[in-house]
Design a protein around this motif. Structure first.
Motif, PDB file in Angstrom:
ATOM      1  N   LEU A  33       0.802  -1.214   0.000  1.00  8.15           N
ATOM      2  CA  LEU A  33       0.000   0.000   0.000  1.00  8.15           C
ATOM      3  C   LEU A  33       0.843   1.275   0.000  1.00  8.15           C
ATOM      4  CD1 LEU A  33      -2.664  -1.161   2.578  1.00  8.15           C
ATOM      5  CD2 LEU A  33      -3.067  -0.714   0.161  1.00  8.15           C
ATOM      6  N   ALA A  34       2.078   1.193   0.464  1.00  7.04           N
ATOM      7  CA  ALA A  34       2.910   2.404   0.529  1.00  7.04           C
ATOM      8  C   ALA A  34       4.376   1.981   0.609  1.00  7.04           C
ATOM      9  CB  ALA A  34       2.506   3.272   1.711  1.00  7.04           C
ATOM     10  N   CYS A  35       5.179   2.839   1.212  1.00  3.79           N
ATOM     11  CA  CYS A  35       6.632   2.630   1.190  1.00  3.79           C
ATOM     12  C   CYS A  35       7.061   1.283   1.777  1.00  3.79           C
ATOM     13  CB  CYS A  35       7.340   3.774   1.902  1.00  3.79           C
ATOM     14  SG  CYS A  35       6.303   4.964   2.733  1.00  3.79           S
ATOM     15  N   CYS A  36       6.353   0.756   2.761  1.00  2.00           N
ATOM     16  CA  CYS A  36       6.706  -0.544   3.338  1.00  2.00           C
ATOM     17  C   CYS A  36       6.731  -1.639   2.269  1.00  2.00           C
ATOM     18  CB  CYS A  36       5.712  -0.934   4.421  1.00  2.00           C
ATOM     19  SG  CYS A  36       6.084  -0.241   6.038  1.00  2.00           S
ATOM     20  N   ALA A  37       5.945  -1.459   1.226  1.00  2.00           N
ATOM     21  CA  ALA A  37       5.875  -2.480   0.179  1.00  2.00           C
ATOM     22  C   ALA A  37       7.208  -2.664  -0.533  1.00  2.00           C
ATOM     23  CB  ALA A  37       4.777  -2.123  -0.825  1.00  2.00           C
ATOM     24  N   ALA A  71       1.200  -4.008   3.959  1.00  2.00           N
ATOM     25  CA  ALA A  71       2.476  -3.288   3.927  1.00  2.00           C
ATOM     26  C   ALA A  71       2.228  -1.829   3.580  1.00  2.00           C
ATOM     27  CB  ALA A  71       3.422  -3.944   2.915  1.00  2.00           C
ATOM     28  N   GLY A  72       2.020  -1.023   4.613  1.00  2.00           N
ATOM     29  CA  GLY A  72       1.836   0.405   4.377  1.00  2.00           C
ATOM     30  C   GLY A  72       0.579   0.935   5.028  1.00  2.00           C
ATOM     31  N   ARG A  73       0.399   2.223   4.916  1.00  2.00           N
ATOM     32  CA  ARG A  73      -0.770   2.860   5.534  1.00  2.00           C
ATOM     33  C   ARG A  73      -2.045   2.453   4.806  1.00  2.00           C
ATOM     34  NH1 ARG A  73       2.283   6.485   2.650  1.00  2.00           N
ATOM     35  NH2 ARG A  73       1.236   7.266   0.794  1.00  2.00           N
ATOM     36  N   VAL A  74      -3.152   2.408   5.565  1.00  2.00           N
ATOM     37  CA  VAL A  74      -4.442   2.020   5.001  1.00  2.00           C
ATOM     38  C   VAL A  74      -5.367   3.229   5.047  1.00  2.00           C
ATOM     39  CG1 VAL A  74      -6.377   0.418   5.134  1.00  2.00           C
ATOM     40  CG2 VAL A  74      -4.095  -0.322   5.870  1.00  2.00           C
ATOM     41  N   MET A  98       2.508  -5.050   8.611  1.00  2.00           N
ATOM     42  CA  MET A  98       3.916  -4.677   8.414  1.00  2.00           C
ATOM     43  C   MET A  98       4.085  -3.168   8.545  1.00  2.00           C
ATOM     44  SD  MET A  98       6.328  -5.307   5.099  1.00  2.00           S
ATOM     45  CE  MET A  98       8.039  -4.774   5.099  1.00  2.00           C
ATOM     46  N   GLY A  99       4.811  -2.747   9.563  1.00  2.00           N
ATOM     47  CA  GLY A  99       5.140  -1.336   9.715  1.00  2.00           C
ATOM     48  C   GLY A  99       4.206  -0.586  10.642  1.00  2.00           C
ATOM     49  N   ALA A 100       4.699   0.577  11.081  1.00  2.00           N
ATOM     50  CA  ALA A 100       3.954   1.385  12.049  1.00  2.00           C
ATOM     51  C   ALA A 100       2.619   1.850  11.489  1.00  2.00           C
ATOM     52  CB  ALA A 100       4.808   2.583  12.459  1.00  2.00           C
ATOM     53  N   CYS A 101       2.585   2.233  10.215  1.00  2.00           N
ATOM     54  CA  CYS A 101       1.334   2.759   9.648  1.00  2.00           C
ATOM     55  C   CYS A 101       0.234   1.706   9.647  1.00  2.00           C
ATOM     56  CB  CYS A 101       1.576   3.243   8.219  1.00  2.00           C
ATOM     57  SG  CYS A 101       2.510   4.765   8.141  1.00  2.00           S
ATOM     58  N   ALA A 102       0.564   0.489   9.224  1.00  2.00           N
ATOM     59  CA  ALA A 102      -0.451  -0.559   9.191  1.00  2.00           C
ATOM     60  C   ALA A 102      -0.901  -0.932  10.604  1.00  2.00           C
ATOM     61  CB  ALA A 102       0.086  -1.794   8.466  1.00  2.00           C
ATOM     62  N   VAL A 107       2.897   7.737  11.512  1.00  2.00           N
ATOM     63  CA  VAL A 107       2.990   9.201  11.578  1.00  2.00           C
ATOM     64  C   VAL A 107       1.725   9.872  11.065  1.00  2.00           C
ATOM     65  CG1 VAL A 107       5.496   9.247  11.395  1.00  2.00           C
ATOM     66  CG2 VAL A 107       4.105   9.260   9.308  1.00  2.00           C
ATOM     67  N   PHE A 108       0.804   9.087  10.533  1.00  2.00           N
ATOM     68  CA  PHE A 108      -0.407   9.670   9.939  1.00  2.00           C
ATOM     69  C   PHE A 108      -1.576   9.618  10.924  1.00  2.00           C
ATOM     70  CE2 PHE A 108       2.177   7.993   6.480  1.00  2.00           C
ATOM     71  CZ  PHE A 108       2.354   9.143   5.725  1.00  2.00           C
ATOM     72  N   ASN A 109      -1.492  10.426  11.950  1.00  2.00           N
ATOM     73  CA  ASN A 109      -2.570  10.486  12.930  1.00  2.00           C
ATOM     74  C   ASN A 109      -3.603  11.502  12.459  1.00  2.00           C
ATOM     75  OD1 ASN A 109      -4.180  10.339  15.148  1.00  2.00           O
ATOM     76  ND2 ASN A 109      -2.776  11.365  16.549  1.00  2.00           N
ATOM     77  N   PRO A 128       7.189  -4.332  13.684  1.00  2.00           N
ATOM     78  CA  PRO A 128       7.413  -2.905  13.927  1.00  2.00           C
ATOM     79  C   PRO A 128       8.422  -2.317  12.951  1.00  2.00           C
ATOM     80  CG  PRO A 128       8.652  -4.204  15.499  1.00  2.00           C
ATOM     81  CD  PRO A 128       7.885  -5.181  14.655  1.00  2.00           C
ATOM     82  N   GLY A 129       8.423  -0.975  12.876  1.00  2.00           N
ATOM     83  CA  GLY A 129       9.424  -0.294  12.063  1.00  2.00           C
ATOM     84  C   GLY A 129       8.809   0.674  11.082  1.00  2.00           C
ATOM     85  N   CYS A 130       9.641   1.574  10.575  1.00  2.00           N
ATOM     86  CA  CYS A 130       9.186   2.571   9.594  1.00  2.00           C
ATOM     87  C   CYS A 130      10.320   2.881   8.629  1.00  2.00           C
ATOM     88  CB  CYS A 130       8.701   3.839  10.288  1.00  2.00           C
ATOM     89  SG  CYS A 130       8.193   5.149   9.144  1.00  2.00           S
ATOM     90  N   PRO A 131      10.486   2.072   7.610  1.00  2.00           N
ATOM     91  CA  PRO A 131       9.820   0.780   7.395  1.00  2.00           C
ATOM     92  C   PRO A 131      10.577  -0.332   8.107  1.00  2.00           C
ATOM     93  CG  PRO A 131      11.260   1.238   5.556  1.00  2.00           C
ATOM     94  CD  PRO A 131      11.406   2.410   6.499  1.00  2.00           C
ATOM     95  N   PRO A 132       9.939  -1.465   8.327  1.00  2.00           N
ATOM     96  CA  PRO A 132      10.687  -2.633   8.813  1.00  2.00           C
ATOM     97  C   PRO A 132      11.689  -3.077   7.753  1.00  2.00           C
ATOM     98  CG  PRO A 132       8.309  -2.969   9.000  1.00  2.00           C
ATOM     99  CD  PRO A 132       8.508  -1.751   8.152  1.00  2.00           C
TER     100      PRO A 132
END
Ligand code: SF4
Length: 168
Positions: A33-37, A71-74, A98-102, A107-109, A128-132
């Motif tokens: 979905l985003a950079c984690c991918a 993998a990434g923000r939703v 996978m990752g903090a966003c998911a 950081v996207f509050n 965990p991680g940004c990105p893992p």
């Protein structure tokens, strides 16, 4: 033909054999979905070689997958789509966040991003991680394999969350 004692054989139960087969042939659905991918793709490439764990067969169809790696923000608009894809996967099935966003919005509050994918699908492993790093995702997959081996994940547990589908 020799006696039974001369031939090698293994004793196990059907249940344990099935779990052994499942853990060594996890087929992830493509769900970047985003950079984690980017890190997820790297995990499947030659350097980190996800194939060592039998999980390199990324499927474009949820019907052929039993693992969703989010993998990434939703985005809020993506949440019901994600749930529908999850519902289309056959049981037994698993989810890695996978990752903090998911896992929690990262950081996207804000109003546009789901503050944790476990609001719409049951998550088995959080990475965990940004990105893992690819190593962290591999560690998450190994942890999932351990859970599958232990047999602690009931089938059809996703139905409990069905009524929350699409809700932020
Ligand atoms: S956790 Fe970091 S790398 Fe992953 S999607 Fe969010 S901002 Fe991108």
């Amino acid at each position: 033909m020799g006696s039974l004692e001369d031939r090698p054989f293994l004793l196990t139960s059907v249940d344990r054999m099935l779990r052994w087969a499942q853990k060594n042939s996890i087929w992830p659905a493509q769900f970047g979905l985003a950079c984690c991918a980017i890190e997820m793709m790297s995990t499947a490439a030659a350097r980190f070689d996800l194939a060592r764990f039998g999980a390199e067969v990324m499927r474009a169809s949820p019907r052929q997958a039993d693992l969703m790696i989010v993998a990434g923000r939703v985005a809020q608009k993506m949440a019901p789509v994600l749930r529908q894809i999850y519902d289309q996967m056959p049981d037994p099935k698993w989810v890695i966040s996978m990752g903090a966003c998911a896992s929690c919005g990262g950081v996207f509050n804000n109003y546009a991003i789901l503050q944790g994918v476990d609001r719409v699908v049951p998550v088995d492993v959080y990475v965990p991680g940004c990105p893992p790093t690819p190593e962290q995702l591999l560690d998450g997959i190994i942890k999932l394999q351990q859970k599958i081996t232990a047999g602690g994940i009931p089938a059809n547990r996703g139905h409990a969350l069905a009524q929350t589908a699409g809700r932020p």
